[in-house]
Design an enzyme around this catalytic site. Structure first.
Site, PDB file in Angstrom:
ATOM      1  N   LYS A 157       0.829  -1.209   0.000  1.00 14.50           N
ATOM      2  CA  LYS A 157       0.000   0.000   0.000  1.00 14.50           C
ATOM      3  C   LYS A 157       0.862   1.257   0.000  1.00 14.50           C
ATOM      4  O   LYS A 157       0.392   2.339  -0.309  1.00 14.50           O
ATOM      5  CB  LYS A 157      -1.008  -0.003   1.137  1.00 14.50           C
ATOM      6  CG  LYS A 157      -0.468  -0.162   2.515  1.00 14.50           C
ATOM      7  CD  LYS A 157      -1.640  -0.185   3.504  1.00 14.50           C
ATOM      8  CE  LYS A 157      -1.212  -0.761   4.836  1.00 14.50           C
ATOM      9  NZ  LYS A 157      -2.338  -1.088   5.680  1.00 14.50           N
ATOM     10  N   ARG A 158       2.141   1.096   0.326  1.00 14.54           N
ATOM     11  CA  ARG A 158       3.029   2.262   0.289  1.00 14.54           C
ATOM     12  C   ARG A 158       3.620   2.492  -1.103  1.00 14.54           C
ATOM     13  O   ARG A 158       4.227   3.509  -1.372  1.00 14.54           O
ATOM     14  CB  ARG A 158       4.139   2.108   1.326  1.00 14.54           C
ATOM     15  CG  ARG A 158       3.683   2.494   2.725  1.00 14.54           C
ATOM     16  CD  ARG A 158       4.649   2.005   3.779  1.00 14.54           C
ATOM     17  NE  ARG A 158       4.631   0.555   3.866  1.00 14.54           N
ATOM     18  CZ  ARG A 158       3.726  -0.136   4.572  1.00 14.54           C
ATOM     19  NH1 ARG A 158       2.791   0.505   5.240  1.00 14.54           N
ATOM     20  NH2 ARG A 158       3.757  -1.455   4.602  1.00 14.54           N
TER      21      ARG A 158
END
Ligand code: GLU
Ligand code: ZN
Length: 507
Positions: A276-277
């Site tokens: 998700k980063r």
């Protein structure tokens, strides 16, 4: 729509009990595409079963004050609306199980934790982190399972008194039953977990803050969720939650154990899990680049599911009509940006022209557009839009495709200039200017004939003759159909730009 026969059991909806699914993100950071895929599958499931009263619950899991933010919460709501996922219960909509933000439900969790402690399903664990770590190391070295070892399961009153005297504050741990847990995953079929692989786990921190491990299943129980569809990364929490459910049923808190379906991992570049980063995963990036929600959702639905073997492009209504979680493929799905763009391009082409022109609006002004607002010409825009619609992958590409219409001068792009302006280009441009000056400016055919004739006069095919004209007028070697572009720009500006190019070549 017939789907291939599935070896996995399909969802069996208990007669008379409408299915209830939920999407329950934590508001940390920007929404990402993996999260959107989870929301999509849950929402599609609920809307597919709408006829039997299915409901989609939206819940915010914001119990981690250190990581959750109000900004991220607002972004989640905004993303859900942009994607078109309406919810039957949740923030700003309300519902019988309100509130739907876990930060506002703390006394519920404290109450359930107390009940679990009272009934012996949970206990206080006084182990310090250092003690846990060193015992884990020792277990590893001895080749034993390295999870929590049950140290505090049966402390005597004296031991507890001693720990308290040392000033220790306990966490609350759930006591896993000493038995194998088997369940039928809606995507993966039957799964079995043995007790040594599922140790007792923390449900409340030493400071009294309840953990995800408690609040997530407690709310699923209280909100009467029937189907939990979520990412494969959460699979390891499922046997723990099933055991917790059994305790909650005994305590009268839960009515049933939901069915679980774990959606496949999404892999990014180099076959690594899309994190998700990862900037490529940020939903905001797709919005800024001008993906349509329709296109993005069509693509994301293919991460683990398909409508049929030979149809990649479909509407959300078609997906909803066909969606069955038992058709989800458990294998990891690869995120393919090129394919995502190609599918988006198809959805752009599928729009009504008027809709297309309206959706382009944000990219026709600052900060995306380089021209002054007063130089924008609505009539020219309406004329060029249909030609652009068939060529864009994402809406943000509109800006550079039409800037030649609204900028006083074409953009200066040296690479394009050198590529198009060869020896003899000046002679070609001079002839083209002459022919264009006497062409009929009410049709692109007449302009094409003018450039074709100029090319012939210099022994050049249309493609070669066109390139210097395009760069002189638009500044770029690639763009929208040239003769339509010239017609819309108009005779006067076209000729002036060719004159300027001739002057530059002569200099
Ligand atoms: N809040 C959890 C997460 O964001 C939800 C997990 C679940 O769907 O059970 O990962
Ligand atoms: Zn302990």
């Amino acid at each position: 729509m017939a789907s291939a026969p599935s070896p996995r059991p399909s969802t069996s909806l208990a007669p008379g009990v409408p299915p209830r699914v939920r999407f329950c993100p934590s508001p940390t950071g920007n929404p990402h595409v993996g999260l959107v895929r989870t929301a999509l599958f849950n929402w599609a499931f609920a809307r597919h079963h709408q006829g039997s009263g299915a409901q989609f619950v939206f819940r915010i899991e914001d119990t981690d004050a250190a990581r959750d933010s109000e900004e991220s919460y607002q972004q989640l709501l905004d993303a859900m609306r942009w994607l078109g996922f309406d919810w039957d219960e949740g923030p700003e909509v309300g519902g019988p199980h309100a509130p739907y933000r876990q930060s506002q439900r703390m006394d519920i969790y404290a109450d359930v934790a107390a009940k679990l402690l009272g009934a012996g399903h949970a206990y206080h664990c006084y182990c310090s982190q250092e003690e846990l770590d060193s015992r884990r190391e020792a277990a590893r070295a001895a080749g034993r399972p390295s999870g929590y070892d049950g140290h505090c399961r049966d402390l005597t009153e004296e031991q507890v008194a001693q720990f308290k005297a040392q000033g220790r504050t306990p966490i609350v741990r759930f006591r896993m039953p000493d038995e194998t847990i088997t369940f039928t995953d809606l995507v993966r079929g039957e799964l079995t977990f043995t007790p040594e692989n599922v140790p007792d786990y923390g449900i409340v921190r030493a400071n009294g803050a309840p953990l995800y491990t408690l609040v997530n299943p407690v709310d699923d129980a209280l909100m009467e969720i029937t189907h939990v569809l979520r990412g494969e990364d959460l699979l390891s929490s499922t046997p723990r939650q099933i055991a917790l459910y059994q305790a909650l049923i005994e305590l009268g808190v839960a009515k049933q154990i939901p069915a679980f379906g774990h959606l496949p991992y999404v892999m990014g570049e180099g076959n690594k899990k899309l994190s998700k980063r990862d900037p490529q995963a940020s939903l905001n990036l797709y919005r800024e680049r001008g993906f349509l929600p329709e296109g993005l959702l069509n693509y994301l639905s293919l991460l683990g599911w398909s409508l049929s073997a030979d149809q990649d492009i479909f509407t959300i209504q078609e997906m909803v009509a066909a969606f069955d979680v038992s058709d989800v493929n458990p294998n990891p799905a690869r995120f393919d940006l090129k394919k995502c763009e190609a599918i988006n391009a198809d959805h752009i082409r599928m729009l009504e022209v008027k809709d297309f022109t309206e959706r382009c609006a944000p990219w026709l002004k600052a900060p995306f557009a380089p021209w002054a607002p007063e130089d924008f010409d609505e009539a020219k825009w309406q004329a060029i839009a249909p030609h652009a619609q068939t060529r864009l992958k994402v809406l943000s590409e509109i800006t550079e495709n039409v800037d030649f219409l609204f900028l006083a001068q074409p953009v200066e792009d040296e690479a394009s200039w050198t590529k198009a302006m060869k020896e003899g280009s000046d002679a070609l441009l001079a002839t083209a200017r002459e022919r264009l000056a006497s062409a009929d400016w009410t049709s692109p055919e007449s302009l094409k004939e003018a450039v074709l004739a100029a090319g012939e006069a210099h022994g050049l095919k249309l493609g070669k003759a066109q390139a210097p004209v395009r760069v002189a007028v638009t500044g770029r070697t690639v763009g929208l159909p040239l003769f339509e572009s010239l017609e819309i720009l108009g005779r006067e500006k076209t000729l002036a730009r060719i004159d300027a190019a001739l002057a530059k070549l002569a200099a």
